[in-house]
Design a protein around this motif. Sequence first.
Motif, PDB file in Angstrom:
ATOM      1  N   ASN A 223     -19.596  13.403 -38.844  1.00  0.00           N
ATOM      2  CA  ASN A 223     -18.673  12.438 -38.256  1.00  0.00           C
ATOM      3  C   ASN A 223     -18.517  12.737 -36.770  1.00  0.00           C
ATOM      4  N   VAL A 224     -18.978  11.833 -35.892  1.00  0.00           N
ATOM      5  CA  VAL A 224     -18.935  12.098 -34.456  1.00  0.00           C
ATOM      6  C   VAL A 224     -18.254  10.966 -33.708  1.00  0.00           C
ATOM      7  N   THR A 225     -17.699  11.316 -32.576  1.00  0.00           N
ATOM      8  CA  THR A 225     -17.203  10.353 -31.593  1.00  0.00           C
ATOM      9  C   THR A 225     -17.745  10.770 -30.233  1.00  0.00           C
ATOM     10  N   VAL A 226     -17.873   9.790 -29.340  1.00  0.00           N
ATOM     11  CA  VAL A 226     -18.502  10.035 -28.041  1.00  0.00           C
ATOM     12  C   VAL A 226     -17.505   9.779 -26.930  1.00  0.00           C
ATOM     13  N   THR A 227     -17.484  10.673 -25.928  1.00  0.00           N
ATOM     14  CA  THR A 227     -16.668  10.504 -24.727  1.00  0.00           C
ATOM     15  C   THR A 227     -17.599  10.492 -23.520  1.00  0.00           C
ATOM     16  N   ASN A 228     -17.518   9.399 -22.740  1.00  0.00           N
ATOM     17  CA  ASN A 228     -18.426   9.250 -21.607  1.00  0.00           C
ATOM     18  C   ASN A 228     -17.668   8.868 -20.338  1.00  0.00           C
ATOM     19  N   ARG A 229     -16.434   9.387 -20.217  1.00  0.00           N
ATOM     20  CA  ARG A 229     -15.638   9.056 -19.037  1.00  0.00           C
ATOM     21  C   ARG A 229     -16.255   9.641 -17.771  1.00  0.00           C
ATOM     22  N   ASP A 230     -16.755  10.858 -17.890  1.00  0.00           N
ATOM     23  CA  ASP A 230     -17.399  11.520 -16.764  1.00  0.00           C
ATOM     24  C   ASP A 230     -18.906  11.408 -16.941  1.00  0.00           C
ATOM     25  N   PRO A 231     -19.605  10.633 -16.082  1.00  0.00           N
ATOM     26  CA  PRO A 231     -21.058  10.466 -16.232  1.00  0.00           C
ATOM     27  C   PRO A 231     -21.814  11.779 -16.211  1.00  0.00           C
ATOM     28  N   GLU A 233     -20.766  14.545 -17.623  1.00  0.00           N
ATOM     29  CA  GLU A 233     -20.424  15.399 -18.758  1.00  0.00           C
ATOM     30  C   GLU A 233     -20.221  14.552 -20.008  1.00  0.00           C
ATOM     31  N   PHE A 234     -21.313  14.050 -20.501  1.00  0.00           N
ATOM     32  CA  PHE A 234     -21.316  13.288 -21.746  1.00  0.00           C
ATOM     33  C   PHE A 234     -20.945  14.238 -22.883  1.00  0.00           C
ATOM     34  N   MET A 235     -19.940  13.882 -23.715  1.00  0.00           N
ATOM     35  CA  MET A 235     -19.430  14.777 -24.749  1.00  0.00           C
ATOM     36  C   MET A 235     -19.493  14.117 -26.120  1.00  0.00           C
ATOM     37  N   VAL A 236     -19.820  14.928 -27.116  1.00  0.00           N
ATOM     38  CA  VAL A 236     -19.835  14.488 -28.511  1.00  0.00           C
ATOM     39  C   VAL A 236     -18.871  15.372 -29.287  1.00  0.00           C
ATOM     40  N   HIS A 237     -17.920  14.740 -29.992  1.00  0.00           N
ATOM     41  CA  HIS A 237     -16.935  15.470 -30.790  1.00  0.00           C
ATOM     42  C   HIS A 237     -17.188  15.240 -32.274  1.00  0.00           C
ATOM     43  N   THR A 238     -16.807  16.222 -33.080  1.00  0.00           N
ATOM     44  CA  THR A 238     -16.877  16.084 -34.527  1.00  0.00           C
ATOM     45  C   THR A 238     -15.647  16.715 -35.157  1.00  0.00           C
TER      46      THR A 238
END
Length: 623
Positions: A223-231, A233-238
Amino acid sequence: MASTFAGIEIGKRSLMAHNTQIQTAGHNISNADTEGYSRQRVNVKAFEPIYRPDLERAMVPGQIGQGTDVESIERIRDELLDSRIVAQTNEESYWNVRDKYYSMIESIYNEPNDISVRTNMDKFWEGWQELTQYPESDAARQAVVTRGDTLSSSIQQQYRSLRGIGDQINGDIEATVKQVNDLSRQIAQVNGEIVRSMGMGDNPNDLMDRRDLLVEKLASLINVTVTNRDPDEFMVHTDGQVIVQGSLARQIASVPQIDNNGYGKLIWTDTKLDAEFKGGTLGALIELRDKDIRNEIQTLNTMTLNFADLVNDVHRNAVGKNNVTGIDFFVQHNFVENVNGNYDSNGDGVEDRSYIFRLSGTNELRPQEQIGLSGTMTLNGANGNVTVQYFPTDTVADVVNRINDSNAEVKAYLDRNSHLVLKATASEKMEDPDFAIRHVEDDGMFLTGYSGILSASGEAGAFDYNQANAVNVLAGAQFAVSPILDPAAYVGVNQQIRSDVACVAAGFANSKGFVEPSDARAAVEMAAIRNTKVMIGSQRTFDDYFADKVTAVGLKGEQAKNQLESQNKIMADLKELRDSISGVNVDEELADIIKFQHGYNVAAKFVTIQDELLETLINRLGV
């Protein structure tokens, strides 16, 4: 004023812009079948016009244009739609795994009637029923032994089948962990390439497509979610944890657990903390292995252990045709050799725990008799101890039912002598042992003087397994040591009985200590166990167990199938919508190529005309 060669420059820019558009359309067509590819579009704008703000500015009607310019090449993508697809991919893969494995579990319980556990148990009871009619018959005894062997084999086969599915799931978990680690590393690597490309002012569309595809594949596993606010520092959370941050990727490892049959638990390699996943393929596999399959095996063990214990209780008190008594019909292997169940749990050489499965009181009770006592019993439960109150107007049956209806992992019933029996169930938590009573306490008199289990009330007289010789607090009550893990794996007819069927006990001893040839009281009592309300988890009879188990597995399989069909339809709609936005339409791209080709030809014609004008100007002016 504008340069004499400005027209040539305008034509050149137009040629370059149309050529870029043709190349991009061709790139789209060549990747029409590429997984994860998003169609690209060239954004063009008017080139900066000539503008002279000083006093020497030419007196012209307005700004003079300088043609066109390629501003950017962007991919057509809907980020909100992508987020929905990532979320639904997790759900779809979760139910896909559960549907696959529940089909396998259902096949175990849907065995042909002639080899199923239920059919063989029915034949076992029928054997005892036949022995009630012919208590002197060796043939009837042989039938009981043979059917007991067959029943034991079918129970063992069902256990091996469930354990085999558990082993297969465990292998899938290890393979999935490797995939998760590999995908997270690839995402981090692509992140680094994207940042470097964007730092140079480029638009790395193909790299972004590759990253999105990797994220979608990762979403099918966890189960992942993606945060791309900072170009940068693309982040993937689980599940609240960061698994990818920019060019850094966290890894998962599997650590074997003794409490879980050697199956590994997942940890983060950097922090050594537990890694928990609630969705996707990995979440479904962990839930299936540690909850569903574990529960199926525990339930089978519970049924097997209580079945063997009840049969043995009658048989060891009865007398065989050869006047031998005290023999268990089914073999039972104790967890420890110590008669008091003492065990060294931490390996320091000192016995520090007592593993006891059953406590039997010394006093005969009448189920419908009011107890005339009040107090509170404290029994071990899944999440700490559980309290069970009793009152003077309660009957013995009321108190027994209240114990069984509580969340305690200790259950109660009255045995063949009407003595109160407390038995341990399988534990919900892996760290707690199965079939081991962990705590029994009574601040009143029900478990002490009334039923004859504990010798004293209150904390001082409590049974607690966190000490050696915990059975010393019992008031002469009989007890049985906890069995070795998974009794369904080794249940079998006693070898002594298999060697001599005369050891099969059909009656009870008379006043002279012998059994009459026509005495079938023990066989009658044995056959009656089939429909007797006994403790086997939350069920009350063995028939209830089989009916409820098959129904529960069938319903869970049906749920997985229905949920999977629903998720498949949702995913099909979402992917169809994404294809309509981001997918490549070959006909549309061909039409664009024709349009861009015409533009290119016109620009080339414009350059030719400009060339002819300059030739006239240079070679013929003034002639």
